[in-house]
Write an enzyme that holds these catalytic residues in place. Structure first.
Site, PDB file in Angstrom:
ATOM      1  CG  ASP A  43      -6.812  48.984   7.135  1.00  0.00           C
ATOM      2  OD1 ASP A  43      -6.590  50.201   7.024  1.00  0.00           O
ATOM      3  OD2 ASP A  43      -6.029  48.194   7.674  1.00  0.00           O
TER       4      ASP A  43
ATOM      5  CG  ASN B  30      -5.971  44.205   5.272  1.00  0.00           C
ATOM      6  OD1 ASN B  30      -6.384  43.982   6.400  1.00  0.00           O
ATOM      7  ND2 ASN B  30      -4.889  44.934   5.036  1.00  0.00           N
TER       8      ASN B  30
ATOM      9  CG  ASP C 193      -2.382  49.899  11.251  1.00  0.00           C
ATOM     10  OD1 ASP C 193      -2.860  48.800  10.898  1.00  0.00           O
ATOM     11  OD2 ASP C 193      -1.866  50.706  10.446  1.00  0.00           O
TER      12      ASP C 193
END
Length: 415
Positions: free
Chosen positions: A146, A89, A299
Site C-alpha cells: 500500500d 509502508n 485509510d
C-alpha cells in the site's frame, strides 16, 4: 455488566430491543429482560459490534510525530473501533519477519486489537516477492505494498503465486505509475478550473484490470484497497460473478465527497486515490448497496501540519478518518435513504471479519464483547480540536453530523 434496553439491528434491518449480559469478556446472554447488578441503561441508543478497520496507517515505526500507537488507539476507541489493520509502508517498511516481530510488542498497547500487514516486496519497490512464509509465521494478516502499486506484470504474477502458496491475500494499492504525471487531484473540469494537475481514473482501473484478471485465473485471494472509480467497481462486479476470490473496500470520503467539493487549493482534500467525479461516487454507493464492495475502511492517514502544508502541490496525500467514519456515513448516506444502516454496519463489522478470517463483527452469545454504543439523535459539529489522533488533516472539520459514538466496549470493558 448488563446493557439494558439496547437497540440492535435484526437480520431484516429492523431494530430490536434486548438486554445484553457480559461476563468474563464474553456475551453470555441476550434476552428481552435480564436482571442483575452492574446494569447500564442504553435506552434509545444503538448497540452494534465494535468496528473493524482493515486499512489504517499507524505510522509505527519511524513516524511518531504523525501518530503513535497510543494516539491511534485512542482515536480508534473514540470512533467505535476495536480492531485495526496496520499497513506496512512505515519507516522502515515491514518487509521482513524480523521487522514485523520487532514491533509486535508495541502493537499490543492497550485494548485495541492490531493486525499487521507485511509488504509484498522489499521497501515496496523491489520487483521480487519477499519472505511470505516468514511474514505469515511472524503474524502477517495479509500482504500489501500500500502506497505504491506493483508495476511489473510478471512480478504481480509471481507474487500472487507465492500468496497462494502461503494462503495469504494479495491486498492491492492499484495504481500505474507511468501515467500519474505528478497529478494531485482527479482529472476533470474542477482540476482544470483550479489549475491543478489531474490524475486519470484509468490510473487505478488499468491496474485493477491487470491484477484482477491474474487473480481470477490463478485463484488468488485478491482485495482492492480504497476503490475510487466506476470502472474499478464494474471490474470487481464482473469478476465476483465469475466466482473469483476477489473483494474491495471503499472509504467514507469517497462515498461522501467528489471532486466538485474541492473549491479551492486546500490540501486537506488531497488523498490517494483522489476524490473522483459524481458518477464515480454514485458507482461506489451502488457497489456498496449491491454488495460488490463489501468493506468500508478509513485509510486513516495522519500527517503533521508541516507535511500537509498549504497547497495541493508538494503536500502529503491522505486524511484521517477513524473518529469521523460512522457519523459521516450515517449523516450523509443513511439519513437521506441512500444506503441502509445495516449495510453500513455490516461493511464495518461482520464483512471485514469474515473476509480476513478474524473473530468479531457479531452480537451473539459466546462472542467476545466488543461493542459500540451510538446515539443516533445527536446533532453536533466535528472539531479537530477534539481529536485523539495526532493528525488533524481532514476536510470534515466544522462539518455537521447527526450521531455520536457514546461508548466503545472491548473485551467486556468500557474504554
Amino acid at each position: 455488566m448488563i446493557l439494558k434496553n439496547a437497540r440492535i439491528i435484526d437480520q431484516d434491518g429492523s431494530f430490536k430491543q434486548v438486554d445484553i449480559e457480559i461476563a468474563n469478556e464474553v456475551i453470555v446472554r441476550i434476552d428481552a429482560a435480564i436482571e442483575g447488578p452492574d446494569c447500564i441503561d442504553v435506552a434509545n441508543q444503538l448497540v452494534v459490534p465494535a468496528f473493524i478497520d482493515v486499512h489504517t496507517h499507524t505510522r509505527n515505526p519511524g513516524q511518531s510525530y504523525k501518530e503513535s500507537i497510543e494516539s491511534i488507539s485512542k482515536a480508534a476507541i473514540a470512533g467505535g473501533y476495536s480492531t485495526l489493520f496496520a499497513m506496512p509502508n512505515t519507516n522502515p517498511v515491514i518487509d521482513t519477519p524480523e521487522k514485523l516481530r520487532s514491533i509486535s510488542d508495541e502493537l499490543n498497547y492497550g485494548p485495541v486489537q492490531y493486525y499487521q500487514y507485511g509488504a509484498l516486496s522489499k521497501n515496496l519497490v523491489a520487483e521480487e516477492a519477499g519472505d511470505y512464509q516468514g511474514l505469515k509465521q511472524a503474524g502477517a494478516i495479509a500482504l500489501s505494498n500500500d502506497g505504491r502499486g506493483v508495476q511489473n506484470t510478471s512480478s504481480i504474477l509471481a507474487m500472487m503465486k507465492k500468496c497462494i502458496e502461503v494462503n495469504l491475500p494479495y491486498v492491492s494499492h492499484s495504481e500505474v505509475d507511468d501515467i500519474l504525471n505528478n497529478g494531485v487531484m482527479h482529472q476533470g473540469d474542477q482540476s482544470a478550473k483550479l489549475g491543478l494537475p489531474g490524475i486519470l481514473s484509468s490510473v487505478e482501473s488499468i491496474a485493477v484490470a491487470k491484477e484482477i484478471m491474474l487473480a481470477t485465473e490463478l485463484g488468488c485471494k485478491y482485495h482492492i484497497c480504497h476503490i475510487s472509480s466506476q470502472m474499478s467497481v464494474d471490474l470487481l462486479r464482473l469478476h465476483k460473478a465469475y466466482g473469483s476470490q476477489v473483494s474491495g473496500e471503499v472509504t467514507p470520503h469517497h462515498l461522501i465527497l467528489c471532486d466538485e467539493d474541492i473549491t479551492s487549493d486546500d490540501p486537506n482534500y488531497k488523498m490517494n486515490p483522489p476524490l473522483r467525479s459524481t458518477r464515480d461516487k454514485q458507482a461506489l454507493i451502488d457497489g456498496l448497496n449491491d454488495r460488490t464492495i463489501e468493506v468500508i475502511a478509513t485509510d486513516h492517514a495522519p500527517h503533521s501540519s508541516e507535511d500537509k502544508g498549504e497547497s495541493f502541490i508538494g503536500s502529503a496525500f491522505g486524511i484521517v478518518g477513524l473518529e469521523t467514519a460512522f457519523d459521516l456515513l450515517y449523516t450523509n448516506l443513511v439519513i437521506p435513504g441512500m444506503v441502509s444502516l445495516k449495510t453500513i454496519v455490516d461493511a464495518m463489522t461482520i464483512n471485514p471479519a469474515k473476509l480476513f478470517g478474524i473473530p468479531g463483527g457479531k452480537i451473539a452469545v459466546g462472542e467476545v464483547a466488543n461493542l459500540t454504543v451510538i446515539d443516533l439523535d445527536c446533532n453536533r459539529t466535528i472539531s479537530t480540536d477534539e481529536f485523539k489522533s495526532l493528525g488533524k488533516n481532514t476536510p470534515f472539520n466544522n462539518y455537521q453530523v447527526s450521531s455520536k459514538i457514546v461508548k466503545t466496549i472491548i473485551k467486556g470493558e468500557i474504554q
